[in-house]
Design a protein around this motif. Structure first.
Motif, short mmCIF file in Angstrom:
data_model
loop_
_atom_site.label_atom_id
_atom_site.label_comp_id
_atom_site.label_asym_id
_atom_site.label_seq_id
_atom_site.Cartn_x
_atom_site.Cartn_y
_atom_site.Cartn_z
N ASN A 146 -3.65 0.75 -25.13
CA ASN A 146 -3.91 -0.65 -24.84
C ASN A 146 -2.96 -1.08 -23.72
OD1 ASN A 146 -4.87 -3.32 -25.01
ND2 ASN A 146 -3.26 -3.87 -26.48
N LEU A 148 -1.99 -2.15 -19.55
CA LEU A 148 -2.42 -3.06 -18.50
C LEU A 148 -1.89 -2.55 -17.17
CD1 LEU A 148 -3.63 -5.83 -17.53
CD2 LEU A 148 -1.31 -6.75 -17.81
N GLN A 181 -12.33 -2.27 -18.04
CA GLN A 181 -11.87 -1.53 -19.20
C GLN A 181 -11.95 -0.04 -18.91
OE1 GLN A 181 -10.71 -3.12 -22.10
NE2 GLN A 181 -9.89 -1.08 -22.48
N GLN A 205 -2.40 -16.82 -14.46
CA GLN A 205 -2.98 -15.59 -15.00
C GLN A 205 -1.95 -14.48 -15.04
OE1 GLN A 205 -6.47 -15.64 -12.21
NE2 GLN A 205 -7.56 -14.93 -14.04
N ARG A 207 1.32 -14.72 -15.19
CA ARG A 207 2.30 -14.97 -16.25
C ARG A 207 1.71 -14.70 -17.63
NH1 ARG A 207 3.16 -19.86 -12.85
NH2 ARG A 207 4.98 -19.43 -11.52
N GLY A 208 0.42 -15.01 -17.80
CA GLY A 208 -0.23 -14.73 -19.08
C GLY A 208 -0.32 -13.25 -19.36
N TRP A 209 -0.64 -12.44 -18.34
CA TRP A 209 -0.70 -10.99 -18.53
C TRP A 209 0.67 -10.42 -18.86
CZ3 TRP A 209 -3.92 -10.77 -13.46
CH2 TRP A 209 -5.27 -11.04 -13.75
N ARG A 211 3.04 -11.86 -20.44
CA ARG A 211 3.39 -12.21 -21.82
C ARG A 211 2.45 -11.57 -22.84
NH1 ARG A 211 3.84 -17.47 -19.36
NH2 ARG A 211 1.75 -17.96 -20.17
N GLY A 212 1.38 -10.93 -22.37
CA GLY A 212 0.38 -10.37 -23.29
C GLY A 212 0.92 -9.24 -24.13
N GLY A 213 0.23 -8.96 -25.23
CA GLY A 213 0.68 -7.94 -26.17
C GLY A 213 0.17 -6.55 -25.82
N TRP A 214 0.53 -6.05 -24.64
CA TRP A 214 0.08 -4.74 -24.21
C TRP A 214 1.02 -3.65 -24.70
CZ3 TRP A 214 -4.52 -5.57 -22.10
CH2 TRP A 214 -4.77 -6.81 -21.53
N GLN A 217 2.81 -1.94 -19.49
CA GLN A 217 2.36 -2.67 -18.31
C GLN A 217 2.83 -1.95 -17.06
OE1 GLN A 217 3.41 -6.85 -18.14
NE2 GLN A 217 3.44 -7.01 -20.38
#
Length: 322
Positions: A146, A148, A181, A205, A207-209, A211-214, A217
């Motif tokens: 999972n 990014l 994907q 966007q 900043r959201g990526w 902070r995402g639960g990946w 990264q």
């Protein structure tokens, strides 16, 4: 997961003994198909009885992951194969060391790459493909699938073209590029020069990526770091890989390093070289690590015979079983 369908008993035995990598061996293309979505890369040998069916499926479903075709020296292949950036050709006797590298055996010095990192290209700006093809199986195998990967090199899209050229070419313009994907996670592509009018991701966007639960990264900044997006990304990075070549001048690194440190003074800087280390790199104290990358086969290649003793039991002509 690496899928190997070589049609060659010696190669199958060899890859089955590579440790610490998830490798699935298949004896036919039909056995490969159920594994396709989970595969990070696939090797297909001409000796497979349904090799022709594999080529036809790939023509109708252009791959977005590396596919290595192992064929004889004089094999005739369709023209589309030669033009597809994700499909590579290996002709003649296969080389054990190159095969081990292609399967993603961790390159010394990169095995402990942290879960969050970015890449900055240095002059003469090596192609993205050799590095990213090495990093993807490494980080997905260590941290999970999972992940990014964000291409921030807008207007060039070198990373995006290395991973998903056919999918980008089919996109309608003008529009916003859609995240893609893949078997290892999500790719946020950048537009290449021939797709004008595309809308770049906004800072919210990005900043959201971040902070995402990946699981991991990777941020591909390329050679363009003097923009507001790089300024938003780099403060969150602990490690930056400077992607270089043997001919990269010391001044190119020094000036880039100085700019990067303005964004993030605590960065750990590694240098990864495509074809050999610059003469000055080993004595460069600003680099926490210097790694020379042994590139996998990335173009049509005639493989030489390996001199390694551990490869000897597996070496014999293509299609001939012991």
């Amino acid at each position: 997961m690496i899928v190997v369908a070589s049609g060659h008993a010696g190669v199958d035995r060899f890859v089955g003994q590579i440790e610490s990598i998830d490798i699935q061996v298949a004896s036919t293309w039909a056995e490969v198909l159920p594994l396709w979505q989970s595969a990070q890369r696939v090797l297909l040998g001409e000796s497979l009885h349904d090799f022709g069916e594999a080529l036809e499926w790939l023509r109708q479903n252009p791959p977005d992951r590396p596919v290595l075709l192992w064929v004889s020296l004089d094999a005739a292949l369709p023209g589309w194969v030669e033009r597809h950036s994700a499909v590579h050709i290996w002709r003649g006797e296969i080389d054990g060391e190159a095969l081990r590298t292609w399967c993603g055996h961790p390159v010394s010095g990169l095995a402990d790459l942290p879960a969050v990192w970015s890449v900055i290209s240095l002059f003469p700006y090596p192609a993205a493909e050799p590095l990213v093809r090495t990093l993807l199986p490494l980080v997905s195998g260590r941290y999970g699938t999972n992940g990014l990967l964000v291409d921030n090199d807008w207007g060039l899209g070198s990373l995006s073209l290395a991973l998903a050229s056919s999918r980008i070419e089919r996109m309608e313009v003008p529009s916003t590029l859609r995240p893609m994907q893949n078997g290892w996670g999500l790719l946020v592509p950048a537009a290449p020069p021939w797709l004008p009018g595309m809308v770049r991701p906004g800072l919210d966007q990005i900043r959201g990526w971040i902070r995402g639960g990946w699981d991991w990264q990777g941020w591909w900044l390329g050679g363009r770091i003097a923009d507001e997006r790089a300024a938003a990304i780099l403060p969150h990075m602990a490690t930056v890989l400077f992607w270089a070549a043997a001919t990269t001048p010391e001044a190119a690194f020094r000036r880039t390093w100085e700019m990067v440190r303005l964004y993030q003074p605590q960065l750990e800087c590694w240098m990864v070289s495509e074809d050999g280390l610059p003469a000055w790199a080993k004595d460069e104290r600003r680099l926490g690590r210097v790694v020379s990358l042994a590139s996998p086969a990335s173009e049509e290649t005639v493989s030489g015979a390996s001199r390694s003793r551990w490869w000897a039991p597996f070496r014999h002509r293509k299609g001939v079983e012991r």
